[in-house]
Design a protein around this motif. Sequence first.
Motif, PDB file in Angstrom:
ATOM      1  N   GLN A   1       0.818  -1.210   0.000  1.00  0.00           N
ATOM      2  CA  GLN A   1       0.000   0.000   0.000  1.00  0.00           C
ATOM      3  C   GLN A   1       0.852   1.260   0.000  1.00  0.00           C
ATOM      4  O   GLN A   1       0.447   2.283  -0.561  1.00  0.00           O
ATOM      5  CB  GLN A   1      -0.945   0.001   1.212  1.00  0.00           C
TER       6      GLN A   1
ATOM      7  N   LYS B   1      -9.887  -5.952   4.821  1.00  0.00           N
ATOM      8  CA  LYS B   1     -10.992  -5.574   3.939  1.00  0.00           C
ATOM      9  C   LYS B   1     -11.010  -4.067   3.684  1.00  0.00           C
ATOM     10  O   LYS B   1     -11.290  -3.608   2.567  1.00  0.00           O
ATOM     11  CB  LYS B   1     -12.321  -6.009   4.553  1.00  0.00           C
ATOM     12  N   LEU B   2     -10.701  -3.291   4.713  1.00  0.00           N
ATOM     13  CA  LEU B   2     -10.714  -1.832   4.579  1.00  0.00           C
ATOM     14  C   LEU B   2      -9.616  -1.347   3.635  1.00  0.00           C
ATOM     15  O   LEU B   2      -9.834  -0.463   2.803  1.00  0.00           O
ATOM     16  CB  LEU B   2     -10.549  -1.189   5.962  1.00  0.00           C
TER      17      LEU B   2
ATOM     18  N   ASP C   1      -2.693  -8.182  -1.404  1.00  0.00           N
ATOM     19  CA  ASP C   1      -2.262  -8.194  -2.795  1.00  0.00           C
ATOM     20  C   ASP C   1      -0.938  -8.944  -2.943  1.00  0.00           C
ATOM     21  O   ASP C   1      -0.156  -9.050  -1.988  1.00  0.00           O
ATOM     22  CB  ASP C   1      -2.103  -6.760  -3.298  1.00  0.00           C
TER      23      ASP C   1
ATOM     24  N   THR D   1      -7.533  -3.338   1.447  1.00  0.00           N
ATOM     25  CA  THR D   1      -7.399  -3.993   0.143  1.00  0.00           C
ATOM     26  C   THR D   1      -8.731  -4.206  -0.556  1.00  0.00           C
ATOM     27  O   THR D   1      -8.761  -4.514  -1.753  1.00  0.00           O
ATOM     28  CB  THR D   1      -6.703  -5.356   0.296  1.00  0.00           C
ATOM     29  N   GLY D   2      -9.856  -4.085   0.168  1.00  0.00           N
ATOM     30  CA  GLY D   2     -11.156  -4.368  -0.413  1.00  0.00           C
ATOM     31  C   GLY D   2     -11.418  -5.845  -0.582  1.00  0.00           C
ATOM     32  O   GLY D   2     -12.371  -6.250  -1.253  1.00  0.00           O
ATOM     33  N   ASN D   3     -10.582  -6.661   0.047  1.00  0.00           N
ATOM     34  CA  ASN D   3     -10.700  -8.110  -0.090  1.00  0.00           C
ATOM     35  C   ASN D   3     -10.311  -8.751   1.232  1.00  0.00           C
ATOM     36  O   ASN D   3      -9.857  -8.079   2.161  1.00  0.00           O
ATOM     37  CB  ASN D   3      -9.782  -8.605  -1.220  1.00  0.00           C
TER      38      ASN D   3
END
Length: 358
Positions: free
Chosen positions: A114, A168-169, A177, A171-173
């Motif tokens: 990130q 989740k916040l 990554d 990487t959205g997953n």
Amino acid sequence: MSMTQQAAPAVETPPASGPQQTDGRTAQRPLALKLLARPEVGVFLGAVAVYVFFLAAAPPVREASAMANILYQSSTIGLMALPVALLMIGGEFDLSAGVAVITSALTASMVSYQLTMNVWVGVIAALVVSLAVGAFNGWMLVKTGLPSFLVTLGTFLILQGVNLAVTKLVTGNVATDNISDMDGFDQAKAIFASTFQVGGVTVKITVVYWLVFAALATWVLLRTKYGNWIFAVGGNQDSARAVGVPVTFTKISLFMLVGLGAWFVGMHNLFSFSTVQSGEGVGQELIYIAAAVIGGCLLTGGYGSAIGPVFGAFMFGMVNQGIVYAGWNPDWFKAFLGVMLLGATLINLWVRRTATRR
């Protein structure tokens, strides 16, 4: 007459020194009983029995490549079982050890990816976080006097929630990554997750680290002042404090050692697979504790070794892979672990009673 009077006390002296004679006879016990007094002997015999069983039940186990896989599985458990065992000898245990491994890997991955930085920045950040988690557990324990079960159960729940929510916040997953193409990845992989060849068989570097760390932990326990402190605080921390043992330092440092182990295993997981699933790690803490208990460490503290958990971890790896090589339903793995844990506990109890029998 005076000579007779002087000889009489000499004849009566042996009964007065009866306990010393008993201790002498105890020191001259058979070699087998002396060996049984070692905390790792019971699990060694159990490991041999499990190995022989799967040699007969699963022919693929006889191949060198299969043994390399078994040792790898054992090493990933054993690397964490070692600091967990030292903590248990010190009278405590850590329920957050499993999710702490994932916390470490997630931290390294997300900081690196990130912030688009060299992966070594993430590795260092993960080390700081892991040591901080261990220090927090130890500090809470010594400052509040709460049982380590409650303190580390709270940490377990906190880390489990943070692992999922933050991943989740950010990487959205639920997974991080892939960082395999980032700067420093190849160098870090060479240290934490490399392989080498032995007679044409591929062996993971974690097997070497596992055995080296076990030798180092054994030396610390048996040859250093810190090792004496661990046994002392595990046996009776009030008595240990009375004779000058730094109980607070010892407890906190043991929890930080667990954090260090979590960091190392977390780095291995990250650089082996390049990504981390945030929901993993739950339940692994019980396997680490079970490996230490099977290895001869007492939940009450003050007794155990660093070699015993090596054999305990080997038994876990042997059963885990042995079931696969035998073609059995892998759902039986947990059942085998439960039988192993109960059996090892009963064997260790019998061994200690036999070894101390006069």
